[in-house]
Design an enzyme around this catalytic site. Structure first.
Site, PDB file in Angstrom:
ATOM      1  N   GLU A 212       0.815  -1.219   0.000  1.00  0.00           N
ATOM      2  CA  GLU A 212       0.000   0.000   0.000  1.00  0.00           C
ATOM      3  C   GLU A 212       0.841   1.257   0.000  1.00  0.00           C
ATOM      4  O   GLU A 212       1.871   1.321   0.657  1.00  0.00           O
ATOM      5  CB  GLU A 212      -0.816   0.042   1.291  1.00  0.00           C
ATOM      6  CG  GLU A 212      -2.093  -0.725   1.213  1.00  0.00           C
ATOM      7  CD  GLU A 212      -2.858  -0.576   2.507  1.00  0.00           C
ATOM      8  OE1 GLU A 212      -3.146  -1.594   3.123  1.00  0.00           O
ATOM      9  OE2 GLU A 212      -3.146   0.568   2.908  1.00  0.00           O
TER      10      GLU A 212
ATOM     11  N   CYS B  71       2.948   8.287   1.678  1.00  0.00           N
ATOM     12  CA  CYS B  71       3.427   7.315   2.667  1.00  0.00           C
ATOM     13  C   CYS B  71       3.730   6.012   1.939  1.00  0.00           C
ATOM     14  O   CYS B  71       2.856   5.462   1.270  1.00  0.00           O
ATOM     15  CB  CYS B  71       2.309   7.138   3.698  1.00  0.00           C
ATOM     16  SG  CYS B  71       2.588   5.828   4.865  1.00  0.00           S
TER      17      CYS B  71
ATOM     18  N   CYS C 167       5.509  -7.487   7.907  1.00  0.00           N
ATOM     19  CA  CYS C 167       6.509  -6.963   8.843  1.00  0.00           C
ATOM     20  C   CYS C 167       6.777  -8.025   9.899  1.00  0.00           C
ATOM     21  O   CYS C 167       5.866  -8.737  10.317  1.00  0.00           O
ATOM     22  CB  CYS C 167       5.999  -5.684   9.513  1.00  0.00           C
ATOM     23  SG  CYS C 167       7.233  -4.936  10.616  1.00  0.00           S
TER      24      CYS C 167
ATOM     25  N   CYS D 218       4.399  -5.845  16.393  1.00  0.00           N
ATOM     26  CA  CYS D 218       3.686  -4.915  17.279  1.00  0.00           C
ATOM     27  C   CYS D 218       2.223  -5.366  17.338  1.00  0.00           C
ATOM     28  O   CYS D 218       1.612  -5.609  16.295  1.00  0.00           O
ATOM     29  CB  CYS D 218       3.787  -3.483  16.765  1.00  0.00           C
ATOM     30  SG  CYS D 218       5.484  -2.963  16.486  1.00  0.00           S
TER      31      CYS D 218
ATOM     32  N   CYS E 265      -0.836  -3.656  15.197  1.00  0.00           N
ATOM     33  CA  CYS E 265      -0.613  -3.219  13.815  1.00  0.00           C
ATOM     34  C   CYS E 265      -1.075  -4.241  12.782  1.00  0.00           C
ATOM     35  O   CYS E 265      -0.763  -5.433  12.892  1.00  0.00           O
ATOM     36  CB  CYS E 265       0.880  -2.936  13.639  1.00  0.00           C
ATOM     37  SG  CYS E 265       1.317  -2.524  11.956  1.00  0.00           S
TER      38      CYS E 265
ATOM     39  N   GLY F 150       5.821  -2.398   6.860  1.00  0.00           N
ATOM     40  CA  GLY F 150       7.192  -2.867   7.054  1.00  0.00           C
ATOM     41  C   GLY F 150       8.031  -1.984   7.958  1.00  0.00           C
ATOM     42  O   GLY F 150       7.683  -0.843   8.246  1.00  0.00           O
ATOM     43  N   GLU F 151       9.144  -2.565   8.418  1.00  0.00           N
ATOM     44  CA  GLU F 151      10.105  -1.824   9.241  1.00  0.00           C
ATOM     45  C   GLU F 151      11.252  -1.411   8.304  1.00  0.00           C
ATOM     46  O   GLU F 151      12.061  -2.251   7.904  1.00  0.00           O
ATOM     47  CB  GLU F 151      10.598  -2.723  10.386  1.00  0.00           C
ATOM     48  CG  GLU F 151      11.796  -2.214  11.152  1.00  0.00           C
ATOM     49  CD  GLU F 151      11.711  -0.753  11.586  1.00  0.00           C
ATOM     50  OE1 GLU F 151      10.747  -0.370  12.249  1.00  0.00           O
ATOM     51  OE2 GLU F 151      12.630   0.020  11.228  1.00  0.00           O
TER      52      GLU F 151
ATOM     53  N   SER G  39      10.465   6.278   9.381  1.00  0.00           N
ATOM     54  CA  SER G  39       9.895   5.940  10.687  1.00  0.00           C
ATOM     55  C   SER G  39      10.350   4.546  11.093  1.00  0.00           C
ATOM     56  O   SER G  39      10.283   3.606  10.304  1.00  0.00           O
ATOM     57  CB  SER G  39       8.366   5.982  10.588  1.00  0.00           C
ATOM     58  OG  SER G  39       7.781   5.516  11.783  1.00  0.00           O
TER      59      SER G  39
ATOM     60  N   SER H   9       8.736   5.367  16.538  1.00  0.00           N
ATOM     61  CA  SER H   9       7.459   4.921  17.085  1.00  0.00           C
ATOM     62  C   SER H   9       7.687   4.542  18.537  1.00  0.00           C
ATOM     63  O   SER H   9       8.232   3.483  18.819  1.00  0.00           O
ATOM     64  CB  SER H   9       6.946   3.707  16.301  1.00  0.00           C
ATOM     65  OG  SER H   9       6.656   4.084  14.987  1.00  0.00           O
ATOM     66  N   LEU H  10       7.282   5.406  19.433  1.00  0.00           N
ATOM     67  CA  LEU H  10       7.534   5.155  20.851  1.00  0.00           C
ATOM     68  C   LEU H  10       6.373   4.344  21.457  1.00  0.00           C
ATOM     69  O   LEU H  10       6.565   3.244  21.915  1.00  0.00           O
ATOM     70  CB  LEU H  10       7.746   6.484  21.578  1.00  0.00           C
ATOM     71  CG  LEU H  10       8.590   6.413  22.829  1.00  0.00           C
ATOM     72  CD1 LEU H  10      10.002   5.948  22.529  1.00  0.00           C
ATOM     73  CD2 LEU H  10       8.622   7.760  23.534  1.00  0.00           C
ATOM     74  N   HIS H  11       5.199   4.914  21.443  1.00  0.00           N
ATOM     75  CA  HIS H  11       3.967   4.236  21.844  1.00  0.00           C
ATOM     76  C   HIS H  11       3.926   3.729  23.280  1.00  0.00           C
ATOM     77  O   HIS H  11       2.951   3.086  23.688  1.00  0.00           O
ATOM     78  CB  HIS H  11       3.617   3.072  20.900  1.00  0.00           C
ATOM     79  CG  HIS H  11       3.634   3.413  19.444  1.00  0.00           C
ATOM     80  ND1 HIS H  11       3.454   4.685  18.963  1.00  0.00           N
ATOM     81  CD2 HIS H  11       3.813   2.632  18.346  1.00  0.00           C
ATOM     82  CE1 HIS H  11       3.522   4.665  17.642  1.00  0.00           C
ATOM     83  NE2 HIS H  11       3.753   3.451  17.249  1.00  0.00           N
TER      84      HIS H  11
ATOM     85  N   ASN I 121      -6.130   3.735  15.223  1.00  0.00           N
ATOM     86  CA  ASN I 121      -7.115   3.294  14.219  1.00  0.00           C
ATOM     87  C   ASN I 121      -7.479   1.858  14.503  1.00  0.00           C
ATOM     88  O   ASN I 121      -6.597   0.993  14.465  1.00  0.00           O
ATOM     89  CB  ASN I 121      -6.489   3.304  12.817  1.00  0.00           C
ATOM     90  CG  ASN I 121      -6.481   4.676  12.239  1.00  0.00           C
ATOM     91  OD1 ASN I 121      -7.518   5.232  11.915  1.00  0.00           O
ATOM     92  ND2 ASN I 121      -5.301   5.232  12.126  1.00  0.00           N
TER      93      ASN I 121
ATOM     94  N   CYS J 139      -2.361   2.228   7.208  1.00  0.00           N
ATOM     95  CA  CYS J 139      -1.663   1.535   6.138  1.00  0.00           C
ATOM     96  C   CYS J 139      -1.528   0.054   6.505  1.00  0.00           C
ATOM     97  O   CYS J 139      -1.223  -0.278   7.630  1.00  0.00           O
ATOM     98  CB  CYS J 139      -0.272   2.154   5.988  1.00  0.00           C
ATOM     99  SG  CYS J 139       0.351   2.059   4.338  1.00  0.00           S
TER     100      CYS J 139
HETATM  101  N1  SAH Z   1       7.589   0.095  10.971  1.00  0.00           N
HETATM  102  C1  SAH Z   1       7.736   1.484  11.098  1.00  0.00           C
HETATM  103  C2  SAH Z   1       7.012   2.286  10.029  1.00  0.00           C
HETATM  104  C3  SAH Z   1       5.678   1.805   9.614  1.00  0.00           C
HETATM  105  S1  SAH Z   1       4.372   1.904  10.791  1.00  0.00           S
HETATM  106  C4  SAH Z   1       7.304   1.936  12.463  1.00  0.00           C
HETATM  107  O1  SAH Z   1       6.733   1.141  13.192  1.00  0.00           O
HETATM  108  O2  SAH Z   1       7.591   3.080  12.812  1.00  0.00           O
HETATM  109  C5  SAH Z   1       3.983   3.661  10.775  1.00  0.00           C
HETATM  110  C6  SAH Z   1       3.314   4.131  12.047  1.00  0.00           C
HETATM  111  O3  SAH Z   1       1.954   3.704  12.124  1.00  0.00           O
HETATM  112  C7  SAH Z   1       3.988   3.628  13.296  1.00  0.00           C
HETATM  113  O4  SAH Z   1       4.130   4.646  14.234  1.00  0.00           O
HETATM  114  C8  SAH Z   1       3.006   2.583  13.768  1.00  0.00           C
HETATM  115  O5  SAH Z   1       3.163   2.281  15.105  1.00  0.00           O
HETATM  116  C9  SAH Z   1       1.701   3.230  13.429  1.00  0.00           C
HETATM  117  N2  SAH Z   1       0.551   2.330  13.422  1.00  0.00           N
HETATM  118  C10 SAH Z   1       0.515   1.019  13.127  1.00  0.00           C
HETATM  119  N3  SAH Z   1      -0.750   0.553  13.230  1.00  0.00           N
HETATM  120  C11 SAH Z   1      -1.521   1.597  13.613  1.00  0.00           C
HETATM  121  C12 SAH Z   1      -2.895   1.754  13.888  1.00  0.00           C
HETATM  122  N4  SAH Z   1      -3.741   0.752  13.771  1.00  0.00           N
HETATM  123  N5  SAH Z   1      -3.345   2.977  14.258  1.00  0.00           N
HETATM  124  C13 SAH Z   1      -2.491   4.022  14.351  1.00  0.00           C
HETATM  125  N6  SAH Z   1      -1.183   3.931  14.103  1.00  0.00           N
HETATM  126  C14 SAH Z   1      -0.700   2.733  13.739  1.00  0.00           C
HETATM  127 FE1  SF4 Z   2       6.025  -3.349  11.778  1.00  0.00          FE
HETATM  128 FE2  SF4 Z   2       5.811  -0.712  12.247  1.00  0.00          FE
HETATM  129 FE3  SF4 Z   2       3.643  -2.333  12.263  1.00  0.00          FE
HETATM  130 FE4  SF4 Z   2       5.413  -2.514  14.215  1.00  0.00          FE
HETATM  131  S1  SF4 Z   2       4.134  -0.754  13.738  1.00  0.00           S
HETATM  132  S2  SF4 Z   2       4.478  -4.260  13.118  1.00  0.00           S
HETATM  133  S3  SF4 Z   2       7.306  -2.158  13.134  1.00  0.00           S
HETATM  134  S4  SF4 Z   2       4.932  -1.866  10.513  1.00  0.00           S
END
Ligand code: SAH
Ligand code: SF4
Length: 371
Positions: free
Chosen positions: A96, A117, A124, A128, A131, A181-182, A213, A236-238, A312, A355
């Site tokens: 995507e 984006c 991936c 996480c 995701c 992806g990472e 990211s 991505s801290l979270h 989301n 995404c």
């Molecule tokens: N893998 C990398 C980049 C892709 S994810 C990373 O994790 O940073 C891009 C961003 O979208 C990250 O901050 C990820 O944590 C966030 N993300 C993933 N799923 C999500 C969701 N369902 N709602 C909001 N943000 C989300």
């Molecule tokens: Fe991969 Fe980023 Fe999703 Fe984590 S948030 S599973 S690193 S795409």
């Protein structure tokens, strides 16, 4: 797993590598620049469009390189903010790319900023828990050519909808590597792709407008800090304590905050640029005032900008986004300390961070169709 297509993608070639290929084909070096001009500056989409190349050379090139490693299979204009493109790679993999339009303050609709984006892997491996991209694990890395091809697909589409006086200009303002992806787990292909996007002979897109990211691969953050091209970094801290972060991001076990934070500091000191900390807010997981307080301290220490993203919802996963009241309360803790913070306020639930979800749905539909 690695996919080896029969022909290398033209979009994965640098000026040097293409020059070397042409030498092997017995062609003069200047042809490389001509070819790259055709694809990046004039947006040629077929070999035959490259009219200043002799026909026998065009035939040779066609047999040597793949000109369209990604094809558009679905384009979904979900609202006035986000468009999603679903692309199919040569092996049938789906990825995507998302176009996000954010109106610029006080400038009006036609000056809205466009961010694209992009994805770097099919699936991936980071796992996480919240995701969609990682739900089925990693299928494979994308090649540099496939990564660049996404941008070109967006350019073609945007050129068609908003014709430009000078087609060589990129049709968007920012590139964020925040799709599936990472990116730092596919490091070499990522850097090669970003180099092509940035190069004057390529898309000519400024490094300051490209953000990578990462979920926090510490050694690769340090490596990125050494790259000659100064891309921006988002982390991505979270979770602002190890206890909370490791519950939702397995990567925190290998690279806990006491390793991640110094690496981010080193990156931002080397680059002299502000790093962005991303923080998705998930109800009852990381949305407490205590988490906000810890985040404020980390951000202040790193001189970082904080991007708060209300979660989301993902079909099949239990996580929820907190109420607007909780979101604002969380952001207020940072605002009170004058930490630069953005609380995303896009309409609906389908912003860029979703995404991975369109792919998930389409793969499910395909499986059903085959059953
Ligand atoms: N893998 C990398 C980049 C892709 S994810 C990373 O994790 O940073 C891009 C961003 O979208 C990250 O901050 C990820 O944590 C966030 N993300 C993933 N799923 C999500 C969701 N369902 N709602 C909001 N943000 C989300
Ligand atoms: Fe991969 Fe980023 Fe999703 Fe984590 S948030 S599973 S690193 S795409």
């Amino acid at each position: 797993m690695k996919f080896t297509p029969e022909k290398p993608a033209l979009f994965g070639e640098t000026l040097d590598s293409l020059t070397a290929h042409l030498r092997e084909l017995g062609e003069p070096a200047f042809r490389a620049k001509q070819i790259l001009d055709w694809v990046y500056k004039k947006r040629a989409r077929t070999w035959d469009a490259m009219t200043n190349l002799p026909k026998p050379l065009r035939t040779k090139l066609e047999a040597t390189f793949d000109l369209t490693p990604a094809t558009l299979v679905l384009s979904k204009e979900s609202n006035d903010v986000t468009d999603k493109l679903l692309l199919e790679l040569r092996d049938g993999s789906l990825i995507e790319s998302v176009i996000i339009r954010a109106p610029q303050d006080n400038v009006g609709e036609e000056h809205s900023r466009k961010t694209i984006c992009i994805s770097t892997q099919v699936g991936c491996a980071m796992g996480c828990v919240f995701c969609a991209s990682g739900l089925a694990g990693l299928k494979r890395d994308m090649s540099a050519g496939e990564i660049v091809s996404q941008l070109l697909q967006v350019c073609y589409r945007e050129d068609a909808t908003t014709p430009r006086a000078r087609p060589e200009l990129a049709s968007f303002d920012n590139i964020v590597v925040m799709g599936m992806g990472e990116p730092l787990a596919n490091y070499d292909a990522l850097i090669r792709a970003l180099t092509i996007l940035n190069a004057e002979w390529g898309l000519g897109f400024g490094a300051r407008r490209i953000t990578v990211s990462t979920s926090g691969l510490v050694p690769k953050i340090l490596k990125l800090a050494e790259e000659p091209i100064g891309f921006r970094l988002a982390v991505s801290l979270h979770g602002s304590t190890n206890e909370v972060r490791e519950k939702i991001m397995p990567v925190n076990k290998a690279y806990p905050l006491e390793k991640l934070i110094p690496a981010v500091r080193e990156f931002s000191e080397k680059h002299g640029r502000m790093v962005t900390l991303e923080f998705i807010l998930i109800e009852d997981v990381n949305d407490s005032v205590e988490q906000a307080g810890e985040l404020r301290d980390i951000a202040r220490d790193l001189h970082a900008h904080v991007n708060i993203i209300p979660y989301n919802t993902v079909e099949g996963l239990p996580w929820k986004r907190p109420s607007v009241h909780v979101q604002e309360g969380f952001a207020d803790v940072l605002r009170a300390a004058r930490v630069p913070v953005t609380l995303r306020r896009e309409k609906g639930h389908d912003i860029a961070a979703a995404c991975g979800q369109l792919r998930l749905k389409t793969e499910k539909d395909r499986e059903l169709a085959q059953a």
